[in-house]
Design a protein around this motif. Structure first.
Motif, PDB file in Angstrom:
ATOM      1  N   CYS A 101       0.784  -1.239   0.204  1.00 40.85           N
ATOM      2  CA  CYS A 101      -0.362  -0.045   0.001  1.00 40.85           C
ATOM      3  C   CYS A 101       1.029   1.161   0.441  1.00 40.85           C
ATOM      4  O   CYS A 101       1.512   1.797   0.810  1.00 40.85           O
ATOM      5  N   GLU A 102       0.809   1.752  -0.854  1.00 40.11           N
ATOM      6  CA  GLU A 102       1.285   2.858  -1.224  1.00 40.11           C
ATOM      7  C   GLU A 102      -0.050   4.214  -1.845  1.00 40.11           C
ATOM      8  O   GLU A 102      -0.482   3.870  -2.404  1.00 40.11           O
ATOM      9  N   PRO A 103       0.361   5.301  -1.101  1.00 43.36           N
ATOM     10  CA  PRO A 103      -0.314   6.494  -1.635  1.00 43.36           C
ATOM     11  C   PRO A 103      -1.182   5.964  -2.610  1.00 43.36           C
ATOM     12  O   PRO A 103      -2.232   6.431  -2.977  1.00 43.36           O
ATOM     13  N   ASN A 104      -0.107   6.673  -3.446  1.00 34.98           N
ATOM     14  CA  ASN A 104      -0.345   6.517  -5.032  1.00 34.98           C
ATOM     15  C   ASN A 104      -0.666   5.402  -5.402  1.00 34.98           C
ATOM     16  O   ASN A 104      -1.565   5.852  -7.173  1.00 34.98           O
ATOM     17  N   ARG A 105      -1.395   4.485  -4.984  1.00 30.12           N
ATOM     18  CA  ARG A 105      -1.395   3.433  -5.429  1.00 30.12           C
ATOM     19  C   ARG A 105      -3.123   2.876  -5.617  1.00 30.12           C
ATOM     20  O   ARG A 105      -3.272   2.422  -6.160  1.00 30.12           O
ATOM     21  N   ILE A 106      -3.311   4.270  -4.484  1.00 28.93           N
ATOM     22  CA  ILE A 106      -5.540   3.977  -4.640  1.00 28.93           C
ATOM     23  C   ILE A 106      -5.183   4.939  -5.517  1.00 28.93           C
ATOM     24  O   ILE A 106      -5.415   6.338  -5.395  1.00 28.93           O
ATOM     25  N   VAL A 107      -6.585   4.845  -6.574  1.00 25.17           N
ATOM     26  CA  VAL A 107      -6.747   5.131  -7.403  1.00 25.17           C
ATOM     27  C   VAL A 107      -8.631   5.828  -7.874  1.00 25.17           C
ATOM     28  O   VAL A 107      -8.951   3.977  -7.904  1.00 25.17           O
ATOM     29  N   PRO A 108      -9.187   5.851  -8.198  1.00 23.96           N
ATOM     30  CA  PRO A 108     -10.873   5.983  -8.848  1.00 23.96           C
ATOM     31  C   PRO A 108     -10.901   5.226  -9.422  1.00 23.96           C
ATOM     32  O   PRO A 108      -9.403   4.639 -10.134  1.00 23.96           O
ATOM     33  N   GLY A 109     -11.799   4.059  -9.974  1.00 20.04           N
ATOM     34  CA  GLY A 109     -12.130   3.494 -10.532  1.00 20.04           C
ATOM     35  C   GLY A 109     -11.348   2.204  -9.808  1.00 20.04           C
ATOM     36  O   GLY A 109     -11.703   0.971  -9.669  1.00 20.04           O
ATOM     37  N   MET A 110     -10.697   1.822  -8.151  1.00 23.88           N
ATOM     38  CA  MET A 110     -10.364   0.237  -7.837  1.00 23.88           C
ATOM     39  C   MET A 110     -11.569   0.195  -7.487  1.00 23.88           C
ATOM     40  O   MET A 110     -12.321   0.819  -6.525  1.00 23.88           O
ATOM     41  N   SER A 111     -11.678  -1.242  -7.193  1.00 21.87           N
ATOM     42  CA  SER A 111     -12.910  -2.058  -6.363  1.00 21.87           C
ATOM     43  C   SER A 111     -12.388  -1.853  -4.217  1.00 21.87           C
ATOM     44  O   SER A 111     -11.670  -1.592  -4.709  1.00 21.87           O
ATOM     45  N   LYS A 112     -13.611  -1.630  -3.981  1.00 20.92           N
ATOM     46  CA  LYS A 112     -13.216  -2.035  -2.240  1.00 20.92           C
ATOM     47  C   LYS A 112     -12.585  -2.608  -1.760  1.00 20.92           C
ATOM     48  O   LYS A 112     -11.946  -3.079  -1.228  1.00 20.92           O
ATOM     49  N   TYR A 113     -12.738  -3.998  -2.478  1.00 21.01           N
ATOM     50  CA  TYR A 113     -12.052  -5.929  -2.100  1.00 21.01           C
ATOM     51  C   TYR A 113     -10.917  -5.117  -3.171  1.00 21.01           C
ATOM     52  O   TYR A 113      -9.839  -5.791  -2.276  1.00 21.01           O
ATOM     53  N   ARG A 114     -10.191  -5.051  -3.446  1.00 24.64           N
ATOM     54  CA  ARG A 114      -9.174  -4.563  -4.329  1.00 24.64           C
ATOM     55  C   ARG A 114      -8.161  -3.593  -3.451  1.00 24.64           C
ATOM     56  O   ARG A 114      -7.515  -3.663  -2.777  1.00 24.64           O
ATOM     57  N   LEU A 115      -8.724  -2.592  -2.304  1.00 21.17           N
ATOM     58  CA  LEU A 115      -8.020  -1.905  -1.737  1.00 21.17           C
ATOM     59  C   LEU A 115      -8.555  -1.863  -0.419  1.00 21.17           C
ATOM     60  O   LEU A 115      -7.125  -2.173   0.245  1.00 21.17           O
ATOM     61  N   LEU A 116      -9.059  -3.523   0.072  1.00 12.93           N
ATOM     62  CA  LEU A 116      -8.873  -3.702   1.019  1.00 12.93           C
ATOM     63  C   LEU A 116      -7.358  -4.688   1.339  1.00 12.93           C
ATOM     64  O   LEU A 116      -6.950  -4.858   1.843  1.00 12.93           O
ATOM     65  N   GLU A 117      -7.593  -5.806  -0.412  1.00 11.62           N
ATOM     66  CA  GLU A 117      -6.122  -6.559  -0.370  1.00 11.62           C
ATOM     67  C   GLU A 117      -5.137  -6.028  -0.498  1.00 11.62           C
ATOM     68  O   GLU A 117      -4.094  -6.589   0.177  1.00 11.62           O
ATOM     69  N   THR A 118      -5.841  -4.325  -0.677  1.00  7.62           N
ATOM     70  CA  THR A 118      -4.053  -3.748  -0.631  1.00  7.62           C
ATOM     71  C   THR A 118      -3.649  -2.887   0.527  1.00  7.62           C
ATOM     72  O   THR A 118      -2.557  -2.913   0.615  1.00  7.62           O
ATOM     73  N   ARG A 161      -4.304   9.445   3.622  1.00  7.28           N
ATOM     74  CA  ARG A 161      -5.886   9.916   1.852  1.00  7.28           C
ATOM     75  C   ARG A 161      -6.759   9.576   2.585  1.00  7.28           C
ATOM     76  O   ARG A 161      -7.582   8.889   3.339  1.00  7.28           O
ATOM     77  N   GLU A 162      -7.927  10.586   2.512  1.00  7.92           N
ATOM     78  CA  GLU A 162      -9.393  10.662   1.897  1.00  7.92           C
ATOM     79  C   GLU A 162      -9.321   9.536   1.481  1.00  7.92           C
ATOM     80  O   GLU A 162      -9.754  10.630   0.308  1.00  7.92           O
ATOM     81  N   VAL A 163     -10.368   8.556   1.210  1.00 12.78           N
ATOM     82  CA  VAL A 163     -10.460   8.112   0.205  1.00 12.78           C
ATOM     83  C   VAL A 163     -12.401   7.477   0.089  1.00 12.78           C
ATOM     84  O   VAL A 163     -13.142   7.772   1.078  1.00 12.78           O
ATOM     85  N   THR A 164     -12.679   8.110  -0.885  1.00 10.91           N
ATOM     86  CA  THR A 164     -14.595   8.088  -1.293  1.00 10.91           C
ATOM     87  C   THR A 164     -14.813   6.790  -2.086  1.00 10.91           C
ATOM     88  O   THR A 164     -13.517   6.892  -3.718  1.00 10.91           O
ATOM     89  N   LEU A 165     -15.837   6.274  -1.752  1.00 12.72           N
ATOM     90  CA  LEU A 165     -16.690   5.200  -2.150  1.00 12.72           C
ATOM     91  C   LEU A 165     -17.733   5.479  -2.301  1.00 12.72           C
ATOM     92  O   LEU A 165     -18.502   5.473  -1.941  1.00 12.72           O
ATOM     93  N   GLU A 166     -17.938   5.181  -3.916  1.00 16.45           N
ATOM     94  CA  GLU A 166     -19.858   5.048  -4.288  1.00 16.45           C
ATOM     95  C   GLU A 166     -19.839   4.134  -5.106  1.00 16.45           C
ATOM     96  O   GLU A 166     -19.238   3.328  -5.296  1.00 16.45           O
ATOM     97  N   ASN A 167     -21.186   2.953  -4.032  1.00 22.88           N
ATOM     98  CA  ASN A 167     -21.341   1.407  -4.744  1.00 22.88           C
ATOM     99  C   ASN A 167     -19.829   0.353  -4.579  1.00 22.88           C
ATOM    100  O   ASN A 167     -19.660  -0.213  -5.313  1.00 22.88           O
ATOM    101  N   GLY A 168     -19.243   0.749  -3.370  1.00 22.28           N
ATOM    102  CA  GLY A 168     -18.459  -0.433  -3.497  1.00 22.28           C
ATOM    103  C   GLY A 168     -17.095  -0.022  -4.332  1.00 22.28           C
ATOM    104  O   GLY A 168     -15.679  -0.731  -4.298  1.00 22.28           O
ATOM    105  N   VAL A 169     -17.052   1.457  -5.085  1.00 27.11           N
ATOM    106  CA  VAL A 169     -15.729   1.835  -6.153  1.00 27.11           C
ATOM    107  C   VAL A 169     -15.286   3.486  -5.578  1.00 27.11           C
ATOM    108  O   VAL A 169     -15.835   4.294  -5.865  1.00 27.11           O
TER     109      VAL A 169
END
Length: 184
Positions: A101-118, A161-169
């Protein structure tokens, strides 16, 4: 009267998916899908800390099947116990794997699952359900959106980093205040 619709996203174009040579399709029950495909690798039930007045919140569950590297992650959306759509989130990966998990790896379009695993669990999370008017359907048509705000702390030498997810993305990533050591 409030009418709730769910417009499919481009990733939701498929009507079904194959599991062990059999097809699961839109409209199949969650029990039928589990019997054919087995237990999902990740499940998420959309609940909220806040719900707007007069909102009808459907029972939405997300199942993710991760077949590993070289095959696509399948994201199944169930509404009120029936398969509504099948999408994907790029190629699968080995689980459990090293957290990278690097801050720049959190990007729009990634799923909640991928974010949690990363990146693992955030240090803080909040969720609300809101009704968003449909622009192309005037006359009081709304879509229910589950919006989550997650906060990740990367330590005292980096910014949060503040991450906004909508409907799991992931829909937005903003830079916050300087992080801190968790043992301070």
């Amino acid at each position: 009267m409030l009418l709730l619709l769910w417009p499919p996203s481009p990733a939701d174009a498929a009507d079904g998916m194959r599991c062990q040579g059999r097809l699961v399709d839109r409209g199949d029950s969650a029990a039928e899908v589990r019997a054919v495909c087995g237990e999902p690798d990740f499940t998420d039930r959309w609940e909220a800390d806040e719900v707007p007045p007069n909102a009808v919140v459907p029972d939405v569950r997300i199942w993710v099947y991760n077949p590993g590297p070289g095959r696509l992650l399948s994201i199944l959306r169930f509404r009120n116990g029936r398969l509504q759509s099948v999408g994907n989130d790029g190629y699968g990966f080995a689980v459990p794997g090293p957290r990278d998990c690097e801050p720049n790896r959190i990007v729009p379009g990634m799923s909640k699952y991928r974010l949690l695993e990363t990146c693992g669990e955030p240090m803080q999370r909040d969720a609300i359900v809101l009704n968003r008017p449909l622009r192309h359907r005037p006359g009081g048509y709304f879509v229910t959106v589950r919006r989550e705000k997650w906060l990740y702390n990367f330590g005292s030498s980096r910014l949060q980093r503040e991450v906004t997810l909508e409907n799991g993305v992931v829909t937005d990533v903003t830079t916050g205040e300087r992080g801190f050591r968790e043992d301070d």
